[in-house]
Write an enzyme that holds these catalytic residues in place. Structure first.
Site, PDB file in Angstrom:
ATOM      1  CG  ASN A 129      -0.470  -0.072   2.497  1.00 39.80           C
ATOM      2  OD1 ASN A 129       0.681  -0.466   2.682  1.00 39.80           O
ATOM      3  ND2 ASN A 129      -1.255   0.298   3.484  1.00 39.80           N
ATOM      4  CG  HIS A 153       7.949  -4.996  -1.549  1.00 39.11           C
ATOM      5  ND1 HIS A 153       6.738  -4.743  -0.944  1.00 39.11           N
ATOM      6  CD2 HIS A 153       8.488  -3.778  -1.822  1.00 39.11           C
ATOM      7  CE1 HIS A 153       6.558  -3.435  -0.858  1.00 39.11           C
ATOM      8  NE2 HIS A 153       7.606  -2.821  -1.374  1.00 39.11           N
ATOM      9  CB  ALA A 154       3.209  -6.944  -1.429  1.00 40.12           C
ATOM     10  CB  SER A 155       3.251 -11.344  -4.908  1.00 35.82           C
ATOM     11  OG  SER A 155       3.789 -12.212  -3.966  1.00 35.82           O
ATOM     12  N   GLY A 204       1.638  -5.818   7.535  1.00 36.91           N
ATOM     13  CA  GLY A 204       0.627  -6.466   6.690  1.00 36.91           C
ATOM     14  C   GLY A 204      -0.583  -6.856   7.516  1.00 36.91           C
ATOM     15  CD  GLU A 226       4.363  -0.948  12.999  1.00 35.94           C
ATOM     16  OE1 GLU A 226       3.173  -0.604  13.051  1.00 35.94           O
ATOM     17  OE2 GLU A 226       5.241  -0.478  13.731  1.00 35.94           O
ATOM     18  CB  CYS A 260      -2.254   0.355   8.434  1.00 33.15           C
ATOM     19  SG  CYS A 260      -0.891   1.511   8.531  1.00 33.15           S
ATOM     20  CD  GLU A 357      -6.924  -2.837   7.805  1.00 28.36           C
ATOM     21  OE1 GLU A 357      -6.459  -3.978   7.631  1.00 28.36           O
ATOM     22  OE2 GLU A 357      -6.223  -1.848   8.060  1.00 28.36           O
TER      23      GLU A 357
HETATM   24  P1  NAP Z   1      -0.733  -9.059   3.465  1.00 30.83           P
HETATM   25  O1  NAP Z   1      -1.532  -9.791   2.481  1.00 30.83           O
HETATM   26  O2  NAP Z   1      -0.709  -9.513   4.863  1.00 30.83           O
HETATM   27  O3  NAP Z   1       0.763  -9.020   2.878  1.00 30.83           O
HETATM   28  C1  NAP Z   1       1.803  -8.334   3.531  1.00 30.83           C
HETATM   29  C2  NAP Z   1       3.100  -9.032   3.228  1.00 30.83           C
HETATM   30  O4  NAP Z   1       3.104 -10.306   3.889  1.00 30.83           O
HETATM   31  C3  NAP Z   1       3.329  -9.336   1.742  1.00 30.83           C
HETATM   32  O5  NAP Z   1       4.685  -9.250   1.469  1.00 30.83           O
HETATM   33  C4  NAP Z   1       2.846 -10.780   1.624  1.00 30.83           C
HETATM   34  O6  NAP Z   1       3.420 -11.453   0.533  1.00 30.83           O
HETATM   35  C5  NAP Z   1       3.325 -11.347   2.936  1.00 30.83           C
HETATM   36  N1  NAP Z   1       2.583 -12.509   3.402  1.00 30.83           N
HETATM   37  C6  NAP Z   1       1.263 -12.754   3.290  1.00 30.83           C
HETATM   38  N2  NAP Z   1       0.952 -13.928   3.905  1.00 30.83           N
HETATM   39  C7  NAP Z   1       2.108 -14.421   4.406  1.00 30.83           C
HETATM   40  C8  NAP Z   1       2.446 -15.590   5.134  1.00 30.83           C
HETATM   41  N3  NAP Z   1       1.521 -16.489   5.486  1.00 30.83           N
HETATM   42  N4  NAP Z   1       3.729 -15.796   5.473  1.00 30.83           N
HETATM   43  C9  NAP Z   1       4.678 -14.892   5.125  1.00 30.83           C
HETATM   44  N5  NAP Z   1       4.419 -13.760   4.441  1.00 30.83           N
HETATM   45  C10 NAP Z   1       3.139 -13.518   4.090  1.00 30.83           C
HETATM   46  O7  NAP Z   1      -1.148  -7.537   3.543  1.00 30.83           O
HETATM   47  P2  NAP Z   1      -1.330  -6.530   2.338  1.00 30.83           P
HETATM   48  O8  NAP Z   1      -2.642  -6.804   1.699  1.00 30.83           O
HETATM   49  O9  NAP Z   1      -0.116  -6.495   1.470  1.00 30.83           O
HETATM   50  O10 NAP Z   1      -1.366  -5.143   3.136  1.00 30.83           O
HETATM   51  C11 NAP Z   1      -2.489  -4.677   3.733  1.00 30.83           C
HETATM   52  C12 NAP Z   1      -2.474  -4.897   5.215  1.00 30.83           C
HETATM   53  O11 NAP Z   1      -1.300  -4.315   5.784  1.00 30.83           O
HETATM   54  C13 NAP Z   1      -3.623  -4.198   5.899  1.00 30.83           C
HETATM   55  O12 NAP Z   1      -4.160  -5.016   6.902  1.00 30.83           O
HETATM   56  C14 NAP Z   1      -2.968  -2.969   6.510  1.00 30.83           C
HETATM   57  O13 NAP Z   1      -3.657  -2.414   7.567  1.00 30.83           O
HETATM   58  C15 NAP Z   1      -1.642  -3.511   6.900  1.00 30.83           C
HETATM   59  N6  NAP Z   1      -0.678  -2.405   7.081  1.00 30.83           N
HETATM   60  C16 NAP Z   1      -0.245  -2.120   8.336  1.00 30.83           C
HETATM   61  C17 NAP Z   1       0.625  -1.064   8.548  1.00 30.83           C
HETATM   62  C18 NAP Z   1       1.128  -0.717   9.920  1.00 30.83           C
HETATM   63  O14 NAP Z   1       2.108  -0.001  10.005  1.00 30.83           O
HETATM   64  N7  NAP Z   1       0.529  -1.167  10.987  1.00 30.83           N
HETATM   65  C19 NAP Z   1       1.053  -0.314   7.461  1.00 30.83           C
HETATM   66  C20 NAP Z   1       0.585  -0.627   6.189  1.00 30.83           C
HETATM   67  C21 NAP Z   1      -0.283  -1.698   6.018  1.00 30.83           C
HETATM   68  P3  NAP Z   1       2.541 -11.799  -0.786  1.00 30.83           P
HETATM   69  O15 NAP Z   1       2.159 -10.505  -1.395  1.00 30.83           O
HETATM   70  O16 NAP Z   1       3.476 -12.585  -1.618  1.00 30.83           O
HETATM   71  O17 NAP Z   1       1.354 -12.579  -0.294  1.00 30.83           O
END
Ligand code: NAP
Length: 453
Positions: A129, A153-155, A204, A226, A260, A357
């Protein structure tokens, strides 16, 4: 690994994944880089960080276009993101040494002190994001403390991942101090289990966080998490409505609602409820979809088709449970993944719009009859990332922010945002640990006690 331009639905960039058999070699290279990098004095590390800041500024237009092309945000928001990355580089170049200075402590020793020493290879698992900012805010303090960094990083943003590594190389960091690994999330397990990897930070979803923290926990490795949030914004009876609406709508609509710390739940006193809703509606109607590269566009697409589907599902389910649709609630027609700015009224506990969320341009509004009820509703959440309170009585706002709201960052009369000078992180399912400021740089160091007879 492919990125799809969310504004068009068409393939944007594609890269070959790193073969799993090559991961170990990359970790070994990171370990060798760490041994070299940790010897650099702070001034040497700071010099490279300033070079990096300069490169970010020089390449701002290209990087911004890449961010927008891969995840869809408005081009001006992409530019601001790049500028913020340069800021965090210079901030830690200026302050890292002070934050990590040895601390003398008097004890029974002739001399005793705490010194902050780097840990080694630190893995960062990052979201799409804010594809540059999220990486920089973890990597810059991590490196300034003397660690080396690996990025998964995210895919959907591989182009950003590759461009970030190139920036570190071009800024003159020693080879492999910062590396991008183009891998799937299944391969993260192998990395965490490698003995050279000392800690992990993940930004994430709670699902990804829980999975990574479990594996790291088995290995007794430090983590920073985070995660998501459903930030409450309390609009009290004495709030200045125009200012509150400006902050609330901006806080909700940044990045098409995919932040987030976006304003997600508006908890509004009945005394100002009608005025607030009317003004929010008027403002949200002004957001128009279009090419995010066009300066005049105000509404960006959702970053992926599956994520738009998820937003729509949450809106529909909330409506089936009694939420009232004031505007939006639909996808925009066309190939891009746009979602109409949406307002849900009568949002109550139990509904997805209250409990979960929503990562899209959806304002969830709940009417309350008192300040106490507003605070109770705000805290009725499994998350605790950000929160904001709007009131003309600033002292009251501070008391509520300080003593009553369960969140990592509580803002008074403003929308929650990250700033290199202020610690950032959550409580509850929003995670633990802190990024940024002096707190962030002390997450991945060994606070070592030295005692001298
Ligand atoms: P996500 O699907 O959880 O992915 C985040 C990262 O984790 C990606 O690199 C993803 O890789 C990886 N990942 C996913 N499942 C995994 C697993 N089982 N094992 C290891 N790695 C894994 O989240 P997103 O959709 O990219 O981001 C949105 C989320 O991030 C929202 O919930 C948002 O609130 C949160 N966020 C939090 C903050 C904060 O500072 N608190 C800041 C920004 C965003 P792949 O893409 O390859 O699946």
């Amino acid at each position: 690994m492919k990125s799809i331009n969310p504004a068009t639905g068409k393939e944007y960039l594609s890269y070959k994944n790193l073969k799993p058999s090559m991961i170990e070699g990359r970790i070994e290279a990171s370990t060798r880089a760490f041994e070299k990098w940790r010897q650099y004095p702070f001034e040497g590390r700071a010099f490279k960080m300033r070079e990096l800041a300069g490169l970010l500024e020089e390449r701002k237009e290209d990087i911004a276009a890449l961010i927008t092309g891969e995840m869809g945000k408005l081009i001006r928001e992409s530019r601001s993101e790049v500028e913020k990355c340069a800021w965090v580089c210079r901030y830690y170049a200026d302050h890292a040494q002070g934050f990590l200075e040895d601390e003398a402590i008097s004890s029974d020793a002739s001399k005793s002190f705490v010194t902050y020493q780097p840990l080694g290879v630190i893995l960062g698992v990052m979201p799409w994001n804010f594809p540059f900012w999220q990486v920089f805010r973890y990597a810059v303090p991590t490196l300034m403390a003397g660690n080396s960094a690996l990025l998964k990083h995210a895919s959907n943003v591989p182009g950003c991942a590759v461009a970030i590594e190139q920036l570190f190389v071009d800024a003159g960091f020693p080879e492999n101090t910062f590396q991008t690994l183009l891998i799937n999330s299944e391969d993260v397990r192998t990395i965490i289990r490698n003995k050279h990897v000392k800690a992990v930070t993940l930004t994430g979803s709670e699902f990804a966080g829980s999975s990574v923290a479990t594996i790291a926990g088995e290995q007794i490795k430090k983590t920073v998490m985070e995660l998501g949030g459903n930030d409450p914004y309390l609009v009290l009876a004495d709030a200045k409505i125009k200012d509150a609406v400006d902050a609330c709508v901006t806080g909700r609509m940044i990045n098409a609602g995919q932040s987030c710390i976006a304003a997600k739940r508006f908890i509004v006193d009945s005394a100002v409820y009608d005025d607030f809703v009317a003004a929010v509606e008027k403002k949200m109607k002004k957001y128009e979809p279009g090419d995010p590269m066009d300066e005049k566009t105000t509404l960006a697409p959702i970053a992926r088709k599956d994520l738009r589907k998820q937003v729509h599902k949450q809106v529909k389910k909330s409506m089936s449970m009694g939420a009232k649709l004031r505007m939006g609630g639909k996808k925009h027609a066309g190939d891009g993944y746009f979602y109409k700015p949406t307002i849900l009224l009568n949002v109550r506990p139990g509904m997805p719009a209250f409990e979960e969320e929503i990562f899209g341009p959806v304002a969830s509004i709940t009417k309350v009859r008192s300040e106490e009820e507003a605070i109770k509703m705000a805290n009725m959440s499994k998350y605790g990332l950000g929160a904001a309170v709007f009131t003309s009585d600033v002292e009251k706002g501070i008391r509520i922010a300080r003593n009553r709201l369960n969140a990592g960052s509580c803002f008074v009369n403003g929308f929650v945002r990250s700033d290199p000078r202020l610690p950032f992180g959550g409580v509850g399912l929003s995670g633990y640990g802190r990024e940024l400021s002096s707190h962030g740089i002390r997450e991945f160091v060994n606070a070592k006690t030295v005692w001298v007879q």
